[in-house]
Design a protein around this motif. Structure first.
Motif, PDB file in Angstrom:
ATOM      1  N   SER A  20       0.852  -1.198   0.000  1.00  0.00           N
ATOM      2  CA  SER A  20       0.000   0.000   0.000  1.00  0.00           C
ATOM      3  C   SER A  20       0.887   1.247   0.000  1.00  0.00           C
ATOM      4  N   TYR A  21       0.630   2.111  -0.948  1.00  0.00           N
ATOM      5  CA  TYR A  21       1.419   3.334  -1.108  1.00  0.00           C
ATOM      6  C   TYR A  21       0.573   4.530  -0.676  1.00  0.00           C
ATOM      7  N   ASN A  22       1.135   5.333   0.226  1.00  0.00           N
ATOM      8  CA  ASN A  22       0.420   6.490   0.768  1.00  0.00           C
ATOM      9  C   ASN A  22       0.978   7.765   0.170  1.00  0.00           C
ATOM     10  N   SER A  35      -2.090  13.472   4.532  1.00  0.00           N
ATOM     11  CA  SER A  35      -2.314  12.292   3.688  1.00  0.00           C
ATOM     12  C   SER A  35      -3.429  12.584   2.696  1.00  0.00           C
ATOM     13  N   ASN A  37      -4.202  10.246  -0.291  1.00  0.00           N
ATOM     14  CA  ASN A  37      -4.876   8.971  -0.555  1.00  0.00           C
ATOM     15  C   ASN A  37      -3.889   7.819  -0.465  1.00  0.00           C
ATOM     16  N   THR A  38      -4.430   6.601  -0.501  1.00  0.00           N
ATOM     17  CA  THR A  38      -3.615   5.385  -0.442  1.00  0.00           C
ATOM     18  C   THR A  38      -3.956   4.500  -1.633  1.00  0.00           C
ATOM     19  N   SER A  40      -3.240   0.677  -3.377  1.00  0.00           N
ATOM     20  CA  SER A  40      -2.739  -0.687  -3.163  1.00  0.00           C
ATOM     21  C   SER A  40      -2.231  -1.245  -4.493  1.00  0.00           C
TER      22      SER A  40
END
Length: 313
Positions: A20-22, A35, A37-38, A40
């Motif tokens: 998962s990349y934030n 933050s 968005n995230t 996957s």
């Protein structure tokens, strides 16, 4: 970052990139990280490579740039403790390499530029079918790490096309781990008779189909590099069909099928040679008849003229 686009481009992904990349930004107004968005990311490690028997293939594998490559190993589960390839100390290590891959594999780039540890596999056969796992021994760890898996599917069906009257070669190459005691080429529609049988260093014509006598041979009777290709001379449309290449393996003491080659022969050769030949024969026959008729007519004429000539004397 027009229109607020801060999307990430990630090149040459591997299974090691799964996760998962934030996405975060530093907001100048609040003077803090926020933050946005995230995302996957799931990377499929299963690549599929297809080839025809006799071709060379490349099984791709690329190591992430954050890993230090100490050694590279390609394996296949059904080979047990033997491996396909092991590269370490800047050289190939053949000690526990499976015999069928000796002198047939190498790294695409031994310098491993940009993490490229792809495998080159030469002269594939159906025996090479399977899932190949690419592993590295990284300098930062004390164990082997799996990078990806490549599925290889090899088609044994080759197709050869020819024109009537030509000589053709039907390709067949035996893996290096097999001991060739005898070679047999057959065609299903011939029943118990075969196209060619080579054993005891000679051709055996005993049960050879009559249509192939004095027309077939091995391309290389020494069978160098496992080459047991069939040479078939002066083909005709009657030679159409699927030819199966078999060897008697000294290791298993049984016949084994290596590959099948489909042969298609066109009856028309060289701009209508067959029809042209018929026309030529007919033309010559007519000319010959005319010539005979002319000679006979001349002799009859001479026979009638001779008495008149004698009376004149």
């Amino acid at each position: 970052m027009k229109n607020g686009d801060v999307s990430l481009v990630l090149k040459n992904v591997t299974t090691a990139d799964d996760g998962s990349y934030n996405c975060n930004i530093f907001n100048k107004v609040t003077k803090s990280w926020e933050s946005i968005n995230t995302v996957s990311l799931t990377v499929s490690a299963q690549n599929t490579v297809t080839a025809k028997s006799g071709q060379d293939v490349v099984l791709p594998c690329r190591v992430p740039s954050d890993k230090t490559i100490r050694a590279v190993k390609w394996i296949r589960a059904d080979l047990g403790d033997n491996y396909v390839l092991l590269y370490r100390d800047e050289r190939l290590d053949p000690e526990n390499q499976h015999p069928s891959f000796k002198n047939r594999v190498d790294l695409q780039d031994r310098n491993m530029n940009n993490g490229d540890v792809s495998l080159v596999l030469k002269n594939v056969t159906t025996a090479d079918d399977g899932s190949y796992n690419c592993k590295i021994f990284s300098g930062g760890t004390t164990s082997w790490e799996s990078i990806n898996t490549v599925s290889l599917t090899v088609s044994a069906q080759n197709t050869v096309t020819a024109k009537s009257g030509q000589d053709v070669v039907l390709p067949c190459r035996v893996p290096s781990d097999k001991t060739i005691r005898a070679v047999k080429w057959n065609r299903a529609d011939l029943g118990k008779e075969y196209v060619l049988l080579f054993r005891d260093e000679q051709l055996d014509p005993e049960e050879q189909h009559v249509s192939f006598k004095n027309r077939v041979d091995l391309q290389d009777r020494k069978m160098n590099n496992g080459d047991v290709s069939l040479v078939l001379k002066n083909v005709t449309t009657a030679d159409d069909g699927s030819y199966n290449c078999n060897i008697f393996n000294g290791g298993t003491t049984s016949w084994e099928s290596i590959n099948t080659v489909s042969l298609t022969v066109s009856g028309q050769t060289g701009g209508g040679t067959e029809d042209g030949s018929v026309g030529l024969i007919v033309g010559l026959s007519v000319s010959a008849l005319l010539l005979v008729a002319a000679v006979v007519g001349f002799l009859i004429y001479r026979k009638h003229k001779q008495p008149q000539s004698q009376d004149s004397y």
